[in-house]
Design an enzyme around this catalytic site. Structure first.
Site, PDB file in Angstrom:
ATOM      1  N   GLU A  51     -15.788  18.083  14.103  1.00  0.00           N
ATOM      2  CA  GLU A  51     -16.865  18.617  14.951  1.00  0.00           C
ATOM      3  C   GLU A  51     -18.086  17.707  14.903  1.00  0.00           C
ATOM      4  O   GLU A  51     -18.779  17.504  15.901  1.00  0.00           O
ATOM      5  CB  GLU A  51     -17.226  20.042  14.495  1.00  0.00           C
ATOM      6  CG  GLU A  51     -16.106  21.041  14.808  1.00  0.00           C
ATOM      7  CD  GLU A  51     -16.273  22.362  14.091  1.00  0.00           C
ATOM      8  OE1 GLU A  51     -16.443  22.361  12.849  1.00  0.00           O
ATOM      9  OE2 GLU A  51     -16.243  23.412  14.755  1.00  0.00           O
ATOM     10  N   ALA A  81     -16.262  21.137   6.463  1.00  0.00           N
ATOM     11  CA  ALA A  81     -17.303  21.802   5.687  1.00  0.00           C
ATOM     12  C   ALA A  81     -16.757  22.020   4.277  1.00  0.00           C
ATOM     13  O   ALA A  81     -15.537  22.133   4.089  1.00  0.00           O
ATOM     14  CB  ALA A  81     -17.652  23.131   6.341  1.00  0.00           C
ATOM     15  N   GLU A 139      -8.992  24.920  10.451  1.00  0.00           N
ATOM     16  CA  GLU A 139      -9.623  26.130   9.907  1.00  0.00           C
ATOM     17  C   GLU A 139      -8.676  27.320   9.887  1.00  0.00           C
ATOM     18  O   GLU A 139      -8.809  28.214   9.046  1.00  0.00           O
ATOM     19  CB  GLU A 139     -10.884  26.481  10.710  1.00  0.00           C
ATOM     20  CG  GLU A 139     -12.069  25.552  10.474  1.00  0.00           C
ATOM     21  CD  GLU A 139     -12.108  24.363  11.422  1.00  0.00           C
ATOM     22  OE1 GLU A 139     -11.068  24.052  12.051  1.00  0.00           O
ATOM     23  OE2 GLU A 139     -13.174  23.735  11.529  1.00  0.00           O
ATOM     24  N   GLY A 170     -15.220  20.716  10.226  1.00  0.00           N
ATOM     25  CA  GLY A 170     -16.607  20.315  10.494  1.00  0.00           C
ATOM     26  C   GLY A 170     -16.773  18.807  10.609  1.00  0.00           C
ATOM     27  O   GLY A 170     -17.717  18.334  11.250  1.00  0.00           O
TER      28      GLY A 170
END
Ligand code: CAA
Length: 257
Positions: free
Chosen positions: A111, A65, A131, A108
């Site tokens: 993911e 992200a 993260e 992300g």
């Protein structure tokens, strides 16, 4: 349709979405995610497309992200404008989606690859959930999907200690379908997608739905769900066609009906 953050094209019955933020390692901001979902949704509704590919570039599938976009978020701002929902929207695409991964698939990005139905990885691919280095944890399924894929022991190292998996390790632990040289990873993903896209379209969608149901329900409910989908396929022209083609030793001509 032209987009700001992604490139799209069709190769026969395969729809391809490529992230296009090379300078930011394809960091997933709202623009990338909303355009990706828009493009995949359009392919999902297009009878000419049977399978989709999501990819990045050779250096990065996606480095997670967008940290710069997220840095000043609050719980309330995230609830108001739920960026993470885009990963759920990907999960709801009904045709198969293959992630073609080269380079970094982090946070992300990892993911997102895990939310796809299959992963074709280049030898250079690196999978991780770093993260923890930002003082947070994965928020788009990493703790769940990584654990389901590789087991608790390794997932703990990946999520708690920022360990990256090489492509070979990812394949060994069942996270990816195949590992191929960097020069051909996209070509291989397209080849696999073309094979799937040539199969009976309704059965392909229901097969994906049945396998994914395993993640949502206990075995007895999953088996009952599978059986209903199996019975339902006996109302399709493709079931009659497929069985007639087998019996008469000819190639089936799928209608998608
Ligand atoms: N968000 C925003 N920008 C990013 C980014 C990200 N996730 N990852 C890389 N970039 C940017 C860098 O800031 C840099 O931009 P500038 O040139 O403007 O400085 C550019 O991409 C190139 O990156 P690096 O210079 O860092 O390249 P590198 O080769 O030295 O390192 C890397 C590559 C290992 C991928 C490193 O960039 C990195 O660690 N990125 C962050 C990975 C990460 O923490 N991902 C998790 C994000 S949080 C998340 O995803 C939450 C969730 O669960 C949804």
């Amino acid at each position: 349709m032209s987009y700001e953050y992604i490139l799209t094209r069709a190769d026969g019955r395969v729809g391809i979405v490529q992230f296009n933020r090379p300078k930011a390692m394809n960091a997933l901001n709202r623009g990338v995610m909303s355009e990706m979902i828009e493009a995949l949704t359009a392919f999902d509704g297009d009878d000419g497309i049977g399978c989709m590919i999501v990819t990045g570039n050779e250096r990065a599938f996606a480095a997670g992200a967008d940290i710069k976009e997220m840095a000043n978020a609050t719980p309330a701002s995230m609830l108001d404008n739920p960026f993470i929902d885009y990963w759920d929207k990907l999960r709801r695409i009904s045709k198969p989606v293959i992630a073609a991964v080269s380079g970094f698939a982090l946070g992300g990005g990892c993911e997102l690859a895990m939310t796809c139905d299959m992963i074709v990885a280049s030898e250079t691919a690196r999978f991780g959930q770093p993260e923890i280095n930002l003082g947070i944890i994965p928020g788009a399924g990493g703790t769940q999907r990584m654990t389901l894929a590789v087991g608790k022991a390794l997932a703990m190292e990946i999520v708690l200690n920022g360990r990256f998996l090489t492509a070979d390790e990812a394949q060994h632990h069942g996270l990816v379908n195949r590992v191929v040289p960097a020069e051909v990873y996209l070509e291989e993903a397209i080849k696999l997608a073309q094979e799937i896209a040539a199969r009976a379209p309704v059965a392909i969608r229901l097969a994906k739905e049945a396998i994914n149901a395993m993640y949502e329900m206990p075995l007895s409910a999953g088996l009952a769900h599978e059986r209903r989908l199996f019975y339902m396929l006996f109302s399709t022209e493709d079931q009659s066609e497929g069985m007639d083609a087998f019996i008469n030793k000819r190639k089936a001509n799928w209608k998608g009906k």
